[in-house]
Write a protein that holds these residues in place. Structure first.
Motif, mmCIF file in Angstrom:
data_model
loop_
_atom_site.group_PDB
_atom_site.id
_atom_site.type_symbol
_atom_site.label_atom_id
_atom_site.label_comp_id
_atom_site.label_asym_id
_atom_site.label_seq_id
_atom_site.Cartn_x
_atom_site.Cartn_y
_atom_site.Cartn_z
ATOM 1 N N ARG A 1 0.792 -1.242 0.250
ATOM 2 C CA ARG A 1 0.126 -0.012 -0.092
ATOM 3 C C ARG A 1 0.864 1.215 0.071
ATOM 4 N N ASP B 1 -5.923 3.919 -8.477
ATOM 5 C CA ASP B 1 -7.070 3.893 -7.319
ATOM 6 C C ASP B 1 -7.758 2.869 -6.971
ATOM 7 N N ASP B 2 -8.049 2.134 -8.385
ATOM 8 C CA ASP B 2 -8.730 0.579 -8.005
ATOM 9 C C ASP B 2 -7.859 -0.431 -7.487
ATOM 10 N N TYR C 1 -7.654 0.218 -3.729
ATOM 11 C CA TYR C 1 -8.606 -0.292 -2.884
ATOM 12 C C TYR C 1 -8.652 -1.730 -2.690
ATOM 13 N N ASN D 1 -6.430 -2.129 -0.001
ATOM 14 C CA ASN D 1 -6.885 -1.269 1.174
ATOM 15 C C ASN D 1 -7.763 -2.530 1.914
ATOM 16 N N VAL D 2 -8.568 -3.426 1.214
ATOM 17 C CA VAL D 2 -9.485 -4.487 1.459
ATOM 18 C C VAL D 2 -8.486 -5.732 2.156
ATOM 19 N N LEU E 1 -11.418 -0.143 7.250
ATOM 20 C CA LEU E 1 -11.536 0.070 5.743
ATOM 21 C C LEU E 1 -12.271 1.562 5.649
ATOM 22 N N GLU F 1 -10.377 5.098 4.039
ATOM 23 C CA GLU F 1 -10.797 5.727 3.016
ATOM 24 C C GLU F 1 -11.030 7.497 3.449
ATOM 25 N N LYS G 1 -7.534 9.048 3.362
ATOM 26 C CA LYS G 1 -6.946 8.865 2.115
ATOM 27 C C LYS G 1 -6.000 10.224 1.468
#
Length: 364
Positions: free
Chosen positions: A158, A172-173, A176, A179-180, A241, A245, A248
């Protein structure tokens, strides 16, 4: 449990060493002669890495290609043996069977280490306090190491994306997705830390009350980016999570992850005040003693294995009252004590003395 015998080859400043142990073992000698190296070798059989925070490659004696450690011990109601070979990585064998990871040795061998590093745990930064909890959890659950490894992998990935996202864009995708993964691993760590602290507190309170003669009370709180108490793993994961966000923009600016268990702290209080700010040196040391003894007591309760006590050059720094208190609590354990002068451990009327000089045993 009891470590009966250990053999050491090409380890730190030790060429070859073979020694049998008693219930109480005083390892003495001048500084930098190998006392702590012997204790460290015993500790490796718990499946943990060095308590001195060094890489495995640094454990191999200079000029040698490998190190080898062998131990005969009694645990789980039977005699057992184990071997550790350090060559590139650690390879562990238990009772003649190679283990998939050295961490699995910890299912049979338990130890609690007191060292000068721990005496400064209260005033040092949160990393030392997190390490205390994580090392304890690793002995209770060998899979916890795998969770930590996965979390650190997610954290590193990350952070790489955060550094690259402004330069390359369109990440960005991918961020994410990480992030998960990050939240999933992080939630497991937070949950287990919180549960461990809740289980540790009653033991720590009781012991600290004894050390302070009933005049002071200790408490511990796991502090993070939100309140963890009473939350399930899935609830922590969801909340973590959301926090990622929410923060961020800060992470983009700083190019580093500012939220997660790698930033958490274990705040320690004496009579409601923070020990690291308001505690005297004696109170701070008493906190560490209470936490380490509580760790051992909880370990014994949860695993039904009485851990070995490794006391690395800390007894001589404590007054007689605190020495007596420690020795009182571990009188039924196998104990290893390092010191420069064996006569500093005044209350020990029995046991074995082991003199080390230049990595060799020169007399008992």
């Amino acid at each position: 449990m009891k470590i009966n015998h250990i053999e050491i080859q090409n380890y730190r400043n030790i060429d070859n060493l073979s020694v049998s142990f008693d219930d109480i073992n005083i390892i003495y000698g001048e500084n930098a002669q190998g006392k702590t190296n012997l204790l460290e070798a015993v500790y490796l059989f718990t499946g943990s890495k060095s308590f001195r925070g060094v890489k495995d490659s640094n454990l191999i004696k200079k000029g040698c290609d490998f190190s080898k450690l062998k131990a005969d011990f009694y645990s789980c109601k039977r005699e057992q043996n184990a071997e550790i070979t350090i060559k590139g990585k650690r390879i562990a064998v238990l009772n003649g069977i190679k283990k998939s990871t050295p961490a699995l040795l910890g299912e049979n061998i338990k130890a609690v280490i007191f060292s000068p590093v721990h005496l400064s745990m209260i005033k040092d930064g949160p990393a030392e306090r997190r390490k205390f909890i994580d090392n304890a959890l690793c002995q209770l659950n060998s899979n916890y190491r795998n969770v930590l490894k996965e979390y650190n992998r997610c954290l590193a990935q990350r952070n790489i994306i955060l550094k690259d996202i402004q330069q390359f864009g369109g990440l960005d995708d991918i961020l994410y997705v990480w992030n998960v993964n990050f939240a999933k691993a992080g939630a497991k760590i937070i949950y287990q830390r919180q549960k461990y602290i809740e289980a540790l507190i009653p033991y720590a309170k009781d012991i600290f009350c004894g050390i302070s003669s009933g005049t002071e009370e200790i408490d511990l709180v796991l502090k993070g980016s939100f309140d963890y108490k009473g939350l399930s793993v899935s609830e922590i994961e969801t909340e973590l999570l959301l926090k990622l966000e929410e923060k961020k923009k800060d992470d983009f600016f700083n190019k580093i992850t500012g939220t997660g268990p790698h930033r958490d702290d274990i705040e320690i209080y004496i009579n409601g005040s923070e020990a690291k700010i308001y505690g005297s040196q004696g109170q701070q040391r008493s906190c560490v003693i209470a936490l380490k003894l509580a760790e051992a007591s909880l370990l014994c309760e949860m695993t039904e294995i009485m851990p070995v006590a490794l006391l690395d050059d800390v007894m001589s720094e404590l007054d007689e009252k605190r020495q007596d208190y420690i020795l009182n609590h571990i009188k039924n354990w196998q104990v290893f004590i390092t010191c420069c002068d064996k006569n500093t451990i005044l209350r020990l009327k029995k046991g074995k003395t082991i003199h080390i000089e230049n990595g060799k045993i020169t007399g008992d």
